[in-house]
Motif scaffolding. Sequence first.
Motif, PDB file in Angstrom:
ATOM      1  N   PHE A   2     -66.884  17.820  15.030  1.00 27.97           N
ATOM      2  CA  PHE A   2     -66.781  18.777  13.924  1.00 27.97           C
ATOM      3  C   PHE A   2     -66.034  18.149  12.739  1.00 27.97           C
ATOM      4  CE2 PHE A   2     -67.791  21.395  17.454  1.00 27.97           C
ATOM      5  CZ  PHE A   2     -68.329  22.577  16.978  1.00 27.97           C
ATOM      6  N   GLY A   3     -65.741  16.854  12.838  1.00 28.27           N
ATOM      7  CA  GLY A   3     -64.872  16.234  11.857  1.00 28.27           C
ATOM      8  C   GLY A   3     -63.424  16.493  12.210  1.00 28.27           C
ATOM      9  N   GLN A   4     -62.528  16.095  11.338  1.00 27.68           N
ATOM     10  CA  GLN A   4     -61.100  16.250  11.612  1.00 27.68           C
ATOM     11  C   GLN A   4     -60.715  17.730  11.688  1.00 27.68           C
ATOM     12  OE1 GLN A   4     -59.334  14.071   8.387  1.00 27.68           O
ATOM     13  NE2 GLN A   4     -60.497  12.231   8.894  1.00 27.68           N
ATOM     14  N   GLN A   5     -59.992  18.078  12.750  1.00 24.47           N
ATOM     15  CA  GLN A   5     -59.483  19.435  12.951  1.00 24.47           C
ATOM     16  C   GLN A   5     -58.009  19.330  13.318  1.00 24.47           C
ATOM     17  OE1 GLN A   5     -62.621  20.520  15.901  1.00 24.47           O
ATOM     18  NE2 GLN A   5     -63.024  22.230  14.536  1.00 24.47           N
ATOM     19  N   TYR A   6     -57.222  20.293  12.895  1.00 22.98           N
ATOM     20  CA  TYR A   6     -55.771  20.131  12.995  1.00 22.98           C
ATOM     21  C   TYR A   6     -55.073  21.182  13.849  1.00 22.98           C
ATOM     22  CZ  TYR A   6     -56.860  17.010   9.163  1.00 22.98           C
ATOM     23  OH  TYR A   6     -57.416  16.011   8.409  1.00 22.98           O
ATOM     24  N   ASN A   7     -55.480  22.430  13.754  1.00 19.21           N
ATOM     25  CA  ASN A   7     -54.751  23.473  14.485  1.00 19.21           C
ATOM     26  C   ASN A   7     -55.403  23.775  15.837  1.00 19.21           C
ATOM     27  OD1 ASN A   7     -56.377  26.181  14.443  1.00 19.21           O
ATOM     28  ND2 ASN A   7     -56.653  25.345  12.391  1.00 19.21           N
ATOM     29  N   PRO A   8     -54.623  24.215  16.809  1.00 19.23           N
ATOM     30  CA  PRO A   8     -55.154  24.456  18.166  1.00 19.23           C
ATOM     31  C   PRO A   8     -56.253  25.505  18.226  1.00 19.23           C
ATOM     32  CG  PRO A   8     -52.750  24.343  18.192  1.00 19.23           C
ATOM     33  CD  PRO A   8     -53.151  24.377  16.749  1.00 19.23           C
ATOM     34  N   TYR A   9     -56.184  26.503  17.348  1.00 16.77           N
ATOM     35  CA  TYR A   9     -57.192  27.563  17.370  1.00 16.77           C
ATOM     36  C   TYR A   9     -58.572  26.997  17.020  1.00 16.77           C
ATOM     37  CZ  TYR A   9     -58.506  32.514  17.282  1.00 16.77           C
ATOM     38  OH  TYR A   9     -59.043  33.740  17.580  1.00 16.77           O
ATOM     39  N   SER A  10     -58.628  26.202  15.950  1.00 21.24           N
ATOM     40  CA  SER A  10     -59.904  25.612  15.541  1.00 21.24           C
ATOM     41  C   SER A  10     -60.432  24.646  16.591  1.00 21.24           C
ATOM     42  CB  SER A  10     -59.736  24.885  14.205  1.00 21.24           C
ATOM     43  OG  SER A  10     -59.471  25.808  13.169  1.00 21.24           O
ATOM     44  N   ILE A  11     -59.535  23.896  17.216  1.00 19.23           N
ATOM     45  CA  ILE A  11     -59.950  22.953  18.259  1.00 19.23           C
ATOM     46  C   ILE A  11     -60.498  23.712  19.469  1.00 19.23           C
ATOM     47  CG2 ILE A  11     -59.048  21.275  19.935  1.00 19.23           C
ATOM     48  CD1 ILE A  11     -57.216  20.260  17.626  1.00 19.23           C
ATOM     49  N   ALA A  12     -59.859  24.828  19.821  1.00 22.16           N
ATOM     50  CA  ALA A  12     -60.349  25.657  20.925  1.00 22.16           C
ATOM     51  C   ALA A  12     -61.721  26.248  20.602  1.00 22.16           C
ATOM     52  CB  ALA A  12     -59.349  26.775  21.228  1.00 22.16           C
ATOM     53  N   ILE A  13     -61.899  26.718  19.356  1.00 23.97           N
ATOM     54  CA  ILE A  13     -63.197  27.253  18.927  1.00 23.97           C
ATOM     55  C   ILE A  13     -64.275  26.175  19.039  1.00 23.97           C
ATOM     56  CG2 ILE A  13     -64.512  28.027  16.909  1.00 23.97           C
ATOM     57  CD1 ILE A  13     -62.000  29.546  16.007  1.00 23.97           C
ATOM     58  N   ALA A  14     -63.922  24.952  18.628  1.00 29.50           N
ATOM     59  CA  ALA A  14     -64.875  23.838  18.692  1.00 29.50           C
ATOM     60  C   ALA A  14     -65.308  23.571  20.130  1.00 29.50           C
ATOM     61  CB  ALA A  14     -64.258  22.586  18.083  1.00 29.50           C
ATOM     62  N   LEU A  15     -64.349  23.554  21.054  1.00 30.20           N
ATOM     63  CA  LEU A  15     -64.678  23.314  22.458  1.00 30.20           C
ATOM     64  C   LEU A  15     -65.600  24.407  22.994  1.00 30.20           C
ATOM     65  CD1 LEU A  15     -61.196  22.195  23.875  1.00 30.20           C
ATOM     66  CD2 LEU A  15     -63.186  20.739  23.402  1.00 30.20           C
ATOM     67  N   GLU A  16     -65.298  25.646  22.664  1.00 29.48           N
ATOM     68  CA  GLU A  16     -66.130  26.751  23.155  1.00 29.48           C
ATOM     69  C   GLU A  16     -67.535  26.688  22.560  1.00 29.48           C
ATOM     70  OE1 GLU A  16     -64.489  30.640  23.450  1.00 29.48           O
ATOM     71  OE2 GLU A  16     -62.442  29.921  23.764  1.00 29.48           O
ATOM     72  N   ARG A  17     -67.637  26.280  21.292  1.00 31.31           N
ATOM     73  CA  ARG A  17     -68.960  26.175  20.665  1.00 31.31           C
ATOM     74  C   ARG A  17     -69.760  25.044  21.306  1.00 31.31           C
ATOM     75  NH1 ARG A  17     -70.819  28.874  15.947  1.00 31.31           N
ATOM     76  NH2 ARG A  17     -73.042  28.400  15.752  1.00 31.31           N
ATOM     77  N   LEU A  18     -69.091  23.970  21.675  1.00 33.20           N
ATOM     78  CA  LEU A  18     -69.781  22.862  22.347  1.00 33.20           C
ATOM     79  C   LEU A  18     -70.282  23.271  23.726  1.00 33.20           C
ATOM     80  CD1 LEU A  18     -67.445  19.882  21.397  1.00 33.20           C
ATOM     81  CD2 LEU A  18     -69.762  20.292  20.550  1.00 33.20           C
ATOM     82  N   LEU A  19     -69.556  24.171  24.380  1.00 31.94           N
ATOM     83  CA  LEU A  19     -69.970  24.648  25.696  1.00 31.94           C
ATOM     84  C   LEU A  19     -71.086  25.688  25.607  1.00 31.94           C
ATOM     85  CD1 LEU A  19     -66.415  24.920  27.289  1.00 31.94           C
ATOM     86  CD2 LEU A  19     -68.189  23.237  27.869  1.00 31.94           C
ATOM     87  N   ASN A  20     -71.218  26.292  24.431  1.00 33.70           N
ATOM     88  CA  ASN A  20     -72.299  27.243  24.167  1.00 33.70           C
ATOM     89  C   ASN A  20     -72.883  26.887  22.800  1.00 33.70           C
ATOM     90  OD1 ASN A  20     -74.024  29.474  24.286  1.00 33.70           O
ATOM     91  ND2 ASN A  20     -72.501  30.829  23.343  1.00 33.70           N
ATOM     92  N   PRO A  21     -73.673  25.796  22.748  1.00 33.82           N
ATOM     93  CA  PRO A  21     -74.064  25.195  21.467  1.00 33.82           C
ATOM     94  C   PRO A  21     -75.143  25.962  20.701  1.00 33.82           C
ATOM     95  CG  PRO A  21     -75.057  23.973  23.263  1.00 33.82           C
ATOM     96  CD  PRO A  21     -74.176  25.014  23.900  1.00 33.82           C
ATOM     97  N   VAL A  22     -74.806  27.183  20.306  1.00 34.64           N
ATOM     98  CA  VAL A  22     -75.726  27.966  19.473  1.00 34.64           C
ATOM     99  C   VAL A  22     -75.799  27.303  18.099  1.00 34.64           C
ATOM    100  CG1 VAL A  22     -76.143  30.202  18.405  1.00 34.64           C
ATOM    101  CG2 VAL A  22     -75.106  30.083  20.689  1.00 34.64           C
TER     102      VAL A  22
END
Length: 337
Positions: A50-70
């Motif tokens: 997703f490019g550079q990400q800094y806060n834990p919330y955004s990183i968690a969202i990224a992981l969840e989106r990768l696990l459900n790649p809509v």
Amino acid sequence: MKPFRTIVNPDKAPFQLSYSDRLVSVGSCFSENIGKKFKEYKFNINVNPFGQQYNPYSIAIALERLLNPVPYIAKDLVHHDELYHSFDHHGSFSRSTVEETLEVINSNLALAAEDLKKATVLFLTFGTAHLFQLKHASVSPFGGQGAGAVVSNCHKLSGNYFDKRMMKPAEIVAVLSRALEKLHAVNPAVRVILTVSPVRYFAFGHHENTVSKAQLFSALHELQEQHPTYYYFPAYELVMDDLRDYRFFAEDMLHPNYQATDYVWEKLCQTLIDIKTLGVMKEMDELLLAARHKPRNPKSEAHQKFVQKNLERLDRLEQQCKFNLQEERTLLRRFSN
């Protein structure tokens, strides 16, 4: 003689990395710098999908989106400064048309989703506990995200569009635990490495940066208490406590420079990479040095022998480790007859 600096020795890791590992790295610009090192040495790694990400919330969202790649669609984008942006992505994904933006976002999403499901190691690097949330239901001509949605990147939109707040340790643990539990359900064997970026974020002042880093340290400590197999690598401590000198920072005095990144990389290799793999990496170092060598007399017989000898070494290493060394081969041949 008394030591003149604090030497940080990372704790022994409960596992070792080798070329058989499949790595995924998500997080800050420091994560990207270390990821480039892994790529240089031909590790199988997907860096910051997703490019550079800094806060834990955004990183968690990224992981969840990768696990459900809509796939992302037009309404997920916002138009600003003649480019289309995704609030989940870094500006390097922004393009001048909707179609181009969605193509680069969704192709990376599909590739990284597969990589994460097969990954043996996940690196997570956190930069700040600060996050930004949309004040209004939409700033997009297509519909956009709802009010309160957390953004990874504000893309230089006016601050009037966003609320800023700092996450508390309990919230950080909760959002990361949820995302990592979903990951472990899909990929039970993946090992997690946690780091805090040594980059300081002074946009909100020195004190706010210190408090923000403290939230991250507290949260990651708690996460490790709950998951003892997670490994914490002290990238922040190596730069801020061990090196502790502005000569190891870039001109902005906030980002570690190349020398500092190299030092952290060296410590990471000593701590996390197995002996056999280190041997191959040493040979890679020698071949990279040879490939970048600029001869005084390219047409000399001595240089032609040098090129041939190293091309043969490249061929052996490529066959032995199944690397793609075409780039290095091209560099070596640029001065050959």
